[in-house]
Design a protein around this motif. Structure first.
Motif, PDB file in Angstrom:
ATOM      1  N   PHE A 188     -90.800  40.388  15.460  1.00 39.59           N
ATOM      2  CA  PHE A 188     -90.995  40.169  14.206  1.00 39.59           C
ATOM      3  C   PHE A 188     -90.372  41.258  13.512  1.00 39.59           C
ATOM      4  O   PHE A 188     -89.348  41.030  12.353  1.00 39.59           O
ATOM      5  CB  PHE A 188     -92.383  40.153  13.914  1.00 39.59           C
ATOM      6  CG  PHE A 188     -92.756  39.692  12.401  1.00 39.59           C
ATOM      7  CD1 PHE A 188     -92.878  38.327  12.077  1.00 39.59           C
ATOM      8  CD2 PHE A 188     -92.857  40.680  11.480  1.00 39.59           C
ATOM      9  CE1 PHE A 188     -93.301  37.974  10.760  1.00 39.59           C
ATOM     10  CE2 PHE A 188     -92.989  40.439  10.057  1.00 39.59           C
ATOM     11  CZ  PHE A 188     -93.210  39.049   9.889  1.00 39.59           C
ATOM     12  N   PHE A 247     -86.743  41.545  13.447  1.00 41.35           N
ATOM     13  CA  PHE A 247     -85.972  40.450  12.790  1.00 41.35           C
ATOM     14  C   PHE A 247     -85.958  40.951  11.296  1.00 41.35           C
ATOM     15  O   PHE A 247     -84.937  40.892  10.485  1.00 41.35           O
ATOM     16  CB  PHE A 247     -86.611  39.238  12.603  1.00 41.35           C
ATOM     17  CG  PHE A 247     -86.162  38.165  11.693  1.00 41.35           C
ATOM     18  CD1 PHE A 247     -85.186  37.556  11.835  1.00 41.35           C
ATOM     19  CD2 PHE A 247     -86.969  37.749  10.663  1.00 41.35           C
ATOM     20  CE1 PHE A 247     -84.490  36.383  11.017  1.00 41.35           C
ATOM     21  CE2 PHE A 247     -86.686  36.888   9.871  1.00 41.35           C
ATOM     22  CZ  PHE A 247     -85.435  36.297   9.971  1.00 41.35           C
ATOM     23  N   LYS A 248     -87.109  41.358  10.737  1.00 45.11           N
ATOM     24  CA  LYS A 248     -87.139  41.946   9.401  1.00 45.11           C
ATOM     25  C   LYS A 248     -86.419  43.046   8.975  1.00 45.11           C
ATOM     26  O   LYS A 248     -85.677  43.253   8.015  1.00 45.11           O
ATOM     27  CB  LYS A 248     -88.676  42.506   9.228  1.00 45.11           C
ATOM     28  CG  LYS A 248     -89.822  41.345   8.834  1.00 45.11           C
ATOM     29  CD  LYS A 248     -90.920  41.738   8.279  1.00 45.11           C
ATOM     30  CE  LYS A 248     -90.760  42.344   6.615  1.00 45.11           C
ATOM     31  NZ  LYS A 248     -92.347  42.368   6.353  1.00 45.11           N
ATOM     32  N   TYR A 277     -90.055  32.806  12.071  1.00 46.35           N
ATOM     33  CA  TYR A 277     -91.019  34.196  11.812  1.00 46.35           C
ATOM     34  C   TYR A 277     -91.519  33.766  10.583  1.00 46.35           C
ATOM     35  O   TYR A 277     -91.488  33.442   9.419  1.00 46.35           O
ATOM     36  CB  TYR A 277     -89.838  35.475  11.430  1.00 46.35           C
ATOM     37  CG  TYR A 277     -89.031  35.702  12.553  1.00 46.35           C
ATOM     38  CD1 TYR A 277     -89.390  36.732  13.612  1.00 46.35           C
ATOM     39  CD2 TYR A 277     -87.781  35.059  12.577  1.00 46.35           C
ATOM     40  CE1 TYR A 277     -88.697  36.797  14.723  1.00 46.35           C
ATOM     41  CE2 TYR A 277     -87.061  35.387  13.534  1.00 46.35           C
ATOM     42  CZ  TYR A 277     -87.287  36.288  14.738  1.00 46.35           C
ATOM     43  OH  TYR A 277     -86.463  36.614  15.963  1.00 46.35           O
ATOM     44  N   LEU A 278     -93.082  33.878  10.802  1.00 45.73           N
ATOM     45  CA  LEU A 278     -94.016  33.629   9.475  1.00 45.73           C
ATOM     46  C   LEU A 278     -95.043  34.826   9.616  1.00 45.73           C
ATOM     47  O   LEU A 278     -94.979  35.411  10.590  1.00 45.73           O
ATOM     48  CB  LEU A 278     -94.826  32.429  10.254  1.00 45.73           C
ATOM     49  CG  LEU A 278     -94.038  31.127  10.376  1.00 45.73           C
ATOM     50  CD1 LEU A 278     -94.854  29.955  11.182  1.00 45.73           C
ATOM     51  CD2 LEU A 278     -93.374  30.502   9.052  1.00 45.73           C
ATOM     52  N   ARG A 306     -82.811  41.382   8.849  1.00 42.93           N
ATOM     53  CA  ARG A 306     -82.639  40.571   7.767  1.00 42.93           C
ATOM     54  C   ARG A 306     -82.922  41.563   6.426  1.00 42.93           C
ATOM     55  O   ARG A 306     -81.941  41.439   5.422  1.00 42.93           O
ATOM     56  CB  ARG A 306     -84.026  39.867   7.681  1.00 42.93           C
ATOM     57  CG  ARG A 306     -83.764  38.707   6.377  1.00 42.93           C
ATOM     58  CD  ARG A 306     -85.248  38.326   6.030  1.00 42.93           C
ATOM     59  NE  ARG A 306     -86.205  39.287   5.447  1.00 42.93           N
ATOM     60  CZ  ARG A 306     -87.538  39.130   5.158  1.00 42.93           C
ATOM     61  NH1 ARG A 306     -88.008  37.653   5.176  1.00 42.93           N
ATOM     62  NH2 ARG A 306     -88.432  40.180   4.852  1.00 42.93           N
ATOM     63  N   ARG A 324     -96.652  32.546   5.210  1.00 40.00           N
ATOM     64  CA  ARG A 324     -95.245  32.950   4.599  1.00 40.00           C
ATOM     65  C   ARG A 324     -94.296  32.616   5.247  1.00 40.00           C
ATOM     66  O   ARG A 324     -94.414  33.164   6.481  1.00 40.00           O
ATOM     67  CB  ARG A 324     -95.178  34.363   3.987  1.00 40.00           C
ATOM     68  CG  ARG A 324     -96.302  34.620   2.781  1.00 40.00           C
ATOM     69  CD  ARG A 324     -95.996  35.921   2.496  1.00 40.00           C
ATOM     70  NE  ARG A 324     -97.317  36.538   1.622  1.00 40.00           N
ATOM     71  CZ  ARG A 324     -97.706  37.716   1.718  1.00 40.00           C
ATOM     72  NH1 ARG A 324     -97.021  38.744   2.423  1.00 40.00           N
ATOM     73  NH2 ARG A 324     -98.706  38.060   0.898  1.00 40.00           N
ATOM     74  N   TRP A 325     -93.348  32.117   4.893  1.00 43.48           N
ATOM     75  CA  TRP A 325     -91.946  31.994   5.554  1.00 43.48           C
ATOM     76  C   TRP A 325     -91.149  33.432   5.451  1.00 43.48           C
ATOM     77  O   TRP A 325     -91.046  33.995   4.642  1.00 43.48           O
ATOM     78  CB  TRP A 325     -91.202  30.790   4.899  1.00 43.48           C
ATOM     79  CG  TRP A 325     -89.712  30.787   5.506  1.00 43.48           C
ATOM     80  CD1 TRP A 325     -88.548  31.217   5.278  1.00 43.48           C
ATOM     81  CD2 TRP A 325     -89.386  29.849   6.912  1.00 43.48           C
ATOM     82  NE1 TRP A 325     -87.686  31.025   6.415  1.00 43.48           N
ATOM     83  CE2 TRP A 325     -87.985  30.183   7.161  1.00 43.48           C
ATOM     84  CE3 TRP A 325     -90.241  29.038   7.507  1.00 43.48           C
ATOM     85  CZ2 TRP A 325     -87.442  29.445   8.145  1.00 43.48           C
ATOM     86  CZ3 TRP A 325     -89.521  28.307   8.539  1.00 43.48           C
ATOM     87  CH2 TRP A 325     -88.363  28.836   8.990  1.00 43.48           C
ATOM     88  N   VAL A 326     -90.833  33.818   6.694  1.00 42.80           N
ATOM     89  CA  VAL A 326     -90.126  35.240   6.853  1.00 42.80           C
ATOM     90  C   VAL A 326     -88.603  34.906   7.031  1.00 42.80           C
ATOM     91  O   VAL A 326     -87.677  35.432   6.449  1.00 42.80           O
ATOM     92  CB  VAL A 326     -90.785  36.184   7.767  1.00 42.80           C
ATOM     93  CG1 VAL A 326     -89.899  37.194   7.767  1.00 42.80           C
ATOM     94  CG2 VAL A 326     -92.102  36.287   7.248  1.00 42.80           C
ATOM     95  N   GLY A 327     -88.283  34.025   8.281  1.00 40.01           N
ATOM     96  CA  GLY A 327     -86.995  33.642   8.460  1.00 40.01           C
ATOM     97  C   GLY A 327     -86.915  32.857   9.609  1.00 40.01           C
ATOM     98  O   GLY A 327     -87.882  32.722  10.416  1.00 40.01           O
ATOM     99  N   SER A 330     -87.252  30.734  -1.465  1.00 39.00           N
ATOM    100  CA  SER A 330     -87.909  30.629  -0.026  1.00 39.00           C
ATOM    101  C   SER A 330     -88.086  29.177   0.346  1.00 39.00           C
ATOM    102  O   SER A 330     -88.131  28.431  -0.509  1.00 39.00           O
ATOM    103  CB  SER A 330     -89.077  31.538   0.001  1.00 39.00           C
ATOM    104  OG  SER A 330     -90.034  30.718  -0.505  1.00 39.00           O
ATOM    105  N   PRO A 331     -88.018  28.868   1.766  1.00 44.27           N
ATOM    106  CA  PRO A 331     -88.422  27.395   2.296  1.00 44.27           C
ATOM    107  C   PRO A 331     -89.724  26.957   1.530  1.00 44.27           C
ATOM    108  O   PRO A 331     -89.667  25.872   1.156  1.00 44.27           O
ATOM    109  CB  PRO A 331     -88.221  27.700   3.720  1.00 44.27           C
ATOM    110  CG  PRO A 331     -87.379  28.680   4.068  1.00 44.27           C
ATOM    111  CD  PRO A 331     -87.847  29.835   2.786  1.00 44.27           C
ATOM    112  N   GLN A 332     -90.648  27.971   1.473  1.00 46.47           N
ATOM    113  CA  GLN A 332     -91.984  27.424   0.891  1.00 46.47           C
ATOM    114  C   GLN A 332     -91.827  27.000  -0.381  1.00 46.47           C
ATOM    115  O   GLN A 332     -92.356  26.140  -1.071  1.00 46.47           O
ATOM    116  CB  GLN A 332     -93.289  28.120   1.220  1.00 46.47           C
ATOM    117  CG  GLN A 332     -93.257  29.694   0.666  1.00 46.47           C
ATOM    118  CD  GLN A 332     -92.659  30.735   1.651  1.00 46.47           C
ATOM    119  OE1 GLN A 332     -91.878  30.402   2.353  1.00 46.47           O
ATOM    120  NE2 GLN A 332     -93.451  31.633   1.567  1.00 46.47           N
TER     121      GLN A 332
END
Lengths: 792, 195
Positions: free
Chosen positions: A752, A755-756, B135-136, A759, B121-124, A779-781
């Motif tokens: 995680f 990735f962050k 990733y959440l 990103r 939350r969506w992270v990617g 964002s997707p949400q």
């Protein structure tokens, strides 16, 4: 954790500093519940017999049964129905007399009340997609079980009993050792629509042109294996465990619509009757070609699709020394072929597929077959059959002797993703590879899935890695399996097929990875390849058991691998070797001038404490009253005294010349402390980095754990300063926790966090000011929230 | 059998050019329950890897669960096809992240008794030939002592699906496994220490 302290060894302890030094073990109660991982497997493996030797080779009285088949089968294209008639000639090569024989009726898995359905555990969901519901109703109503219409021997009806997917036939008289019996059986059944009732066989319907592709497998009553290990192999077909059968010769007549092309196990014996003159001419050309040639072109297949016929043709195939027989038939088939040289022997590599498979299939299928034959033959034995076929149809991936069914297709517009391309190549390598394991090395996959899937997945990995640089293999690399290895709720590889948890990881990926680790890290390529080839050749066209594999690999490599089989195949332990400490030692020269100076240096290097620093300006009483000072105020125990010097001279006189030389060494000794956190013992690979920028690798055999499999230490002698140590630097052991593999300790980012981090580095183009600044990503949400707002 | 990772049933791993898939019509079947599933077809042939792996780490600074889920791209693709009715490869799936978020947040969620589900939350998302990673992040209210984790990802595709979460809660590490007969797990959350 204990890091880097320094100890002076007395000169006579020098010899003890070089080999391993075990550190004090924790209390028994604190240890993980491990049993001796080096305990020999003799108590677990079956006792060797005259049929299976202690070396892992077939014993001097090895035997196996034999079954020859003469079959006539017809596919009713209008009703999607199969009807067959066969004579089985069964040879009793066992030393036993048989009163009855057992046969497999695998199609009975498609009975609505089959054990496969009834034995399935109850799921807990209350909502399901419509498509799933449709399939459930189809499964509940479809009956594809075998309907027997004749079971005879010598023209007389035989008593028989169907037990699930098996059938017992009572013989008219006991079948003595060395005798044979002929069984005549007629049957028919409805072929399953793979879109509604899926499986390893079935038909696919193409609504646009109203045509079918049939892939027909596990379709005729087949003799159950009778072995020296299990007697009759009483394993119902529940779906996961595939099959094991007797080897034999087949003559099969397949009647299908006259415009169908048939792909089959075996060699076509009546090509002059079923093939056109053009097709025969193209086959002749393909026999000498360097690249696959179309025998039926895409255009001809298209034309076939459009026409149809009421007439029928019978294709005749013969196959020698195979354990099963499968075929595929359709008027939609394109057919390409090339004769491939496997170490001086011509093998037909051929592919059959509809236009829906193009252009992917003509580019990759037959080439994948050829490549598989080359690589697998190198690691095992030369491919012994005359034909190797790949067929595209409704079955995603399934293997039979000389023929396999593979699913991937491109998009409607002919494009395909990289995932589809490599998916196709990999599945063909895998399924063609199954010719070696278990079609020829005839292991029991209904009992031990790993013996064919695991070994085959391992060879698939080797084959993929010789396709192109950086081929995206999914299994084989140890780093790809650490997630599974670290997880709980596993069962050992040595578990029956139907009881496996996490089937694919257990029976495919873990054994394949284990063999790769065995090859690269434990045995080395030369020893492993010799032993693996020995196993394949010893058991070619024979029926090995797990012990035969384990014993042969040890027998041929000369290495005791019981610890490896016990850890990887009989346990669910994982690899996690932790670096828990580095201790530095140096030789005590005995010379007080040197040793006391070193001790003083060490003493002076101790940092000043906070209180000491703050107390520096405090007035001292002895400053005001110096008479309070005496000898001890000026005495330093690290000063060299005359007494020290005399003691040194006396000590030197007691040493031999060789011991005196040893005192002069400038080498440093480091003891590296290790802990086995995961439980699975493995070789320890250490990468040592020195102060001068150089590095070296030390590979320590797994036997370092043999006296204490929880903690151990390794001493390293060097002229340089050790500044950094890495355990498993090439990620070759499937170590599941890398955070404890480093000295000095290194913080490992989670997936995680990684990735962050990646990103958050953002868009380099935008960062460079090359965008117009108008982009605002949602964002997707936010997108989901917006769609699902009331009123939308 | 195939080790090729091409979807969980034969229809998944090939492009059916002549049959239209049904739209994602979901039928409520509480009354049908176990009976239906006992009759469910064998769907285990296309690939045998019916598992997802996730790492979930409690981040001390944000006091949130940071979750990385590893899935087979073929399975995620099929799940999105079925749930959205869109026929597309995962690599080209329109609004892929939104569909993935919608699907996954309906399959993986965290509850506290009768309180509403904790927001996710969506992270990617990352996609490779081998794996799809999503990733959440789940912020935990600081007084939360216990949550029920529900994870039935891909249970709608595959009867034998099993999902694993490697859970790291400060110094504690444990594996949660979710199966059809046990799709939930209760997790005790450590006390948050003020810094």
């Amino acid at each position: 954790m204990k890091w880097s302290f320094r100890t002076h060894l007395p000169v006579l302890a020098l010899a003890c500093a070089i080999p391993n030094i075990s550190t004090a073990a924790p209390d028994e109660d604190e240890r993980p519940p491990l049993t001796d991982p080096f305990r020999q497997l003799e108590e677990t493996l079956p006792t060797p017999t005259s049929t299976r030797a202690a070396s892992g080779a077939p014993g001097h009285r090895y035997w196996q049964q034999r079954a020859d088949y003469n079959i006539k089968v017809r596919i009713d294209d209008a009703k999607q129905h199969l009807e067959g008639s066969q004579r089985i000639r069964y040879f009793n090569e066992s030393p036993d007399t048989l009163d009855y024989v057992w046969l497999q009726l695998d199609a009975n898995i498609y009975a609505p009340d089959s054990d496969s359905v009834r034995a399935r555990s109850t799921p807990g969901f209350s909502r399901m997609p419509y498509r799933s519901l449709r399939r459930i109703f189809a499964r509940a109503t479809f009956d594809g079980s075998v309907k027997l219409t004749r079971v005879q021997s010598g023209g007389k009806d035989l008593n028989y009993v169907v037990v699930g997917t098996m059938m017992r036939i009572d013989l008219p008289k006991p079948l003595a050792s060395g005798k044979r019996v002929d069984l005549d059986i007629d049957w028919h059944y409805a072929i399953n629509d793979s879109d509604r009732v899926s499986g390893r066989t079935g038909f696919e319907f193409f609504e646009d042109d109203k045509n079918y592709i049939y892939e027909i497998a596990q379709w005729f009553p087949r003799m159950v294996a009778y072995t020296d290990v299990n007697g009759w192999q009483h394993k119902q077909f529940l779906g996961n465990g595939e099959f094991t059968l007797e080897l034999g010769d087949y003559k099969v007549e397949i009647t299908v619509p006259a415009d169908h092309i048939v792909a089959s196990t075996g060699v076509l014996k009546n090509g002059n009757k079923v093939l056109t003159s053009d097709q025969r001419a193209r086959l002749s050309k393909a026999a000498k070609a360097d690249a696959p040639e179309f025998i039926v072109t895409p255009e001809e297949a298209k034309q076939n699709e459009a026409e149809g016929t009421e007439e029928e043709k019978t294709w005749v195939f013969h196959a020698k020394n195979v354990r099963d027989f499968a075929f595929a038939t359709s008027r939609k088939f394109i057919w390409d072929a090339v004769s491939h040289d496997v170490n001086g022997r011509d093998v037909w590599a051929m592919s059959y597929y509809p236009n829906e498979g193009e252009p992917l299939w003509s580019r990759y299928s037959t080439r994948s077959i050829e490549h598989t034959l080359d690589i697998y033959s190198r690691y095992t034995f030369d491919y012994p059959y005359p034909v190797a076929i790949s067929v595209n149809g409704p079955v995603g991936g399934m293997e039979y002797p000389m023929i396999c069914f593979n699913g991937p297709r491109p998009e409607e517009d002919g494009t395909y993703t990289a995932r589809t391309k490599y998916g196709l190549i990999s599945v063909i390598i895998h399924e063609v590879g199954h010719n070696y394991f278990p079609m020829i090395v005839n292991s029991d996959e209904r009992q031990w899935t790993w013996m064919d899937e695991g070994l085959n997945t391992f060879l698939q990995y080797l084959t993929e890695q010789e396709w192109e640089p950086d081929y995206p293999s999914r299994r084989g690399e140890p780093r790809n399996i650490v997630g599974y290895m670290a997880s709980e709720n596993q069962v050992p590889i040595m578990t029956n097929s139907e009881s496996l948890l996490q089937f694919g990881n257990n029976a495919y990926a873990k054994p394949a990875t284990a063999l790769n680790v065995l090859r690269e890290t434990v045995l080395g390529r030369e020893l492993f390849d010799f032993a693996f080839k020995k196993y394949a050749r010893r058991w070619k066209f024979r029926r090995p058991q797990p012990a035969d594999f384990f014993r042969t690999m040890e027998d041929a490599s000369g290495i005791d691998l019981d610890w490896f089989w016990r850890g990887w195949f009989y346990s669910t332990d994982h690899v996690d070797i932790a670096l828990t400490g580095i201790r530095e030692f140096s030789v005590d020269t005995l010379d007080p001038e040197i040793e006391k100076a070193r001790d003083r240096e060490e003493r002076d290097s101790v940092p000043e404490s906070l209180s000491e620093r703050r107390n520096e300006d405090l007035a001292q009483l002895t400053d005001a009253l110096p008479e309070l000072k005496d000898f001890y105020n000026d005495y330093d125990k690290l000063d060299v005294t005359e007494k020290d010097k005399k003691w040194y001279q006396r000590a030197l006189k007691r040493l031999s010349d060789e011991e005196k030389e040893l005192l002069k060494t400038t080498k440093k000794f480091y003891v590296i402390d290790l802990e086995n956190v995961g439980g699975l013992v493995m070789p320890v690979i250490l990468e040592l980095h020195y102060g001068d920028g150089s590095k070296e690798e030390i590979r320590i055999p797994a036997e370092i754990w043999r006296r204490d499999w929880h903690e151990t230490s390794k001493a390293v002698m060097t002229d340089k300063d050790l500044v950094r140590v890495v355990v498993d630097p090439h990620l070759e052991t499937a170590d599941t926790d890398l955070s404890n593999n480093f000295y000095p300790p290194k913080v490992e980012k989670s997936r995680f966090e990684l990735f962050k981090y990646r990103r958050d580095r953002g868009n380099p183009m935008r960062d460079a000011g090359l965008g117009d600044g108008s982009v605002k990503e949602r964002s997707p949400q936010e997108k989901v929230d917006e769609r699902e707002r009331p009123g939308k | 059998m195939s080790a090729n990772d091409l979807g969980s049933d034969p229809a998944v791993q090939r492009r059916r050019t002549t049959r239209r898939r049904n739209a994602p019509l979901f039928a409520a079947l509480t009354w049908l329950g176990a009976w239906c599933c006992a009759l469910a077809p064998q769907t285990a042939h296309a690939h045998p890897y019916h598992v997802t792996f996730a790492e979930a780490t409690l981040d001390e600074a944000s006091w949130s669960l940071q979750i990385a889920i590893r899935m087979k791209p073929e399975d995620l693709e099929e799940a999105l096809r079925r749930s959205s009715g869109v026929e597309a490869k995962l690599e080209e799936f329109p609004d892929r992240a939104a569909h993935a978020y919608r699907y996954l947040s309906s399959k993986l969620f965290f509850e506290r008794g009768d309180a509403p589900r904790l927001p996710i939350r969506w992270v990617g998302m990352e996609l490779s030939l081998r794996d799809a990673w999503v990733y959440l992040e789940v912020p935990l209210p600081s007084k939360t002592r216990r949550v029920t984790v529900h994870n039935d990802i891909f249970f709608d595709l595959e009867l034998n699906q099993a999902n694993t979460i490697e859970l790291r809660l400060l110094s504690e590490q444990t594996t949660l496994t979710f199966r059809r007969d046990q799709p939930t797990a209760i997790v005790e959350i450590p006390v948050r220490v003020a810094r």
